[in-house]
Design a protein around this motif. Structure first.
Motif, PDB file in Angstrom:
ATOM      1  N   TYR A 168      47.696  48.934  48.901  1.00 16.23           N
ATOM      2  CA  TYR A 168      46.902  48.354  47.815  1.00 16.23           C
ATOM      3  C   TYR A 168      47.618  47.137  47.218  1.00 16.23           C
ATOM      4  N   PHE A 169      48.919  47.262  46.974  1.00 18.53           N
ATOM      5  CA  PHE A 169      49.677  46.146  46.384  1.00 18.53           C
ATOM      6  C   PHE A 169      49.684  44.940  47.322  1.00 18.53           C
ATOM      7  N   GLN A 171      47.437  44.178  49.651  1.00 18.49           N
ATOM      8  CA  GLN A 171      46.088  43.602  49.720  1.00 18.49           C
ATOM      9  C   GLN A 171      45.739  42.800  48.474  1.00 18.49           C
ATOM     10  N   ASN A 172      46.312  43.186  47.334  1.00 14.32           N
ATOM     11  CA  ASN A 172      45.963  42.537  46.071  1.00 14.32           C
ATOM     12  C   ASN A 172      47.053  41.611  45.537  1.00 14.32           C
ATOM     13  N   LEU A 174      50.125  42.178  44.512  1.00 18.85           N
ATOM     14  CA  LEU A 174      50.793  42.698  43.322  1.00 18.85           C
ATOM     15  C   LEU A 174      52.230  43.101  43.638  1.00 18.85           C
ATOM     16  N   ASP A 212      39.923  52.676  43.535  1.00 21.14           N
ATOM     17  CA  ASP A 212      38.816  51.881  44.076  1.00 21.14           C
ATOM     18  C   ASP A 212      38.094  51.079  42.995  1.00 21.14           C
ATOM     19  N   GLY A 213      38.606  51.169  41.754  1.00 23.67           N
ATOM     20  CA  GLY A 213      38.062  50.331  40.687  1.00 23.67           C
ATOM     21  C   GLY A 213      37.043  50.991  39.796  1.00 23.67           C
TER      22      GLY A 213
END
Length: 296
Positions: A168-169, A171-172, A174, A212-213
């Protein structure tokens, strides 16, 4: 919780506490007043004892009103809780000791008894009504075995969450800071003064989302119907572990994002349909005030 001098679980499995009488609707009554009806009696002798961890499906209702349904609220997964000594005569805790894994039963408890034990009834409930518990006992584990299993599952889930978070980090874009526990945080605005300390009353604004937001709670979004500041005692277990640890890193005025692995959130126990079991949670948090406990 009041303790009886001799817990029923220590009386062996002769069940001398049971009355021979049977009501017209198929319910029997224990000596202490618990009404019960065994729906399915599965062969076995592993009766729960006080302190054991029980895993079960359970539905609670008063009349036609369903108050709790573990299948709906926990994604069709059984719920777990330790078996405590009965808090009053006729408490449902006594009924659980009658079962073995695979058994199903229905228990009825007088609301008047529950009220006399200190519980607050809902306005529409009548003391003459009864709580009805529909139970399917899935498993019984000793405290030691349950703790070992939970620790092993948490360790495995921690590895899984770490891999998901790293993806996740990446892909974004972060680069949050990681703590020894596996919590990740990213301070977006630095506050002033000292960081919050255990025992202090911390007031925050927050929004919680799954990875997932999907937002599941917020005290700044009117759609969740509570837009007042949230105050809690830090480090007292009043919130999930990831909050206690993450908020302790913040000063008054700080804004931060917390990435909380599931073992530091709700773990394998889903608190509701918006948060599936083993969910990684993301919180946007703003610390608006920090006060000592005697100055709240």
């Amino acid at each position: 919780m009041n303790k009886r001098s001799i817990p029923i679980a220590l009386l062996g499995m002769s069940f001398l506490y049971l009355n021979a009488c049977n009501s017209g609707d198929g319910f029997k009554t224990t000596k202490d007043g618990l009404e019960y009806r065994i729906v399915k009696d599965n062969p076995g002798d592993q009766h729960p004892a006080i302190g054991d961890l029980l895993e079960m499906h359970i539905t609670t209702r008063v009349g036609d009103s369903v108050l709790f349904d573990s299948r709906k609220l926990n994604n069709d997964q059984p719920v777990q809780f330790p078996l405590a000594e009965p808090a009053f005569r006729g408490d449902i805790s006594e009924g659980f000791t009658l079962l073995t894994p695979g058994d199903s039963a229905v228990f009825r408890v007088s609301l008047d008894s529950v009220k006399n034990a200190g519980a607050q009834l809902l306005p529409w409930m009548k003391p003459s009504d009864k709580f009805q518990y529909e139970v399917l006992l899935v498993s019984v584990k000793s405290q030691q075995a349950a703790m070992q299993e939970m620790e092993a599952q948490a360790a495995q889930q921690k590895e899984t969450d770490e891999q998901v978070l790293q993806e996740y980090f990446t892909q974004n874009g972060l680069k949050p800071v990681k703590t020894a526990s596996g919590l990740y945080y990213q301070i977006e605005k630095e506050g002033t003064g000292n960081t919050a300390q255990p025992g202090q009353q911390v007031t925050v604004n927050y929004t919680g989302r799954t990875l997932d937001g999907n937002a599941f709670d917020s005290n700044v979004d009117p759609k969740f119907n509570h837009v007042e500041p949230f105050t809690f005692p830090l480090g007292q277990g009043a919130v999930i572990p990831g909050w206690d640890e993450g908020v302790a890193l913040l000063k008054k005025g700080s804004k931060a994002k917390l990435f909380i692995p599931s073992p530091l959130a709700y773990g394998a126990q889903s608190p509701g349909p918006e948060i599936p079991a083993n969910s990684i949670l993301v919180f946007d948090i703003e610390v608006t005030d920090i006060k000592t406990a005697d100055n709240k």
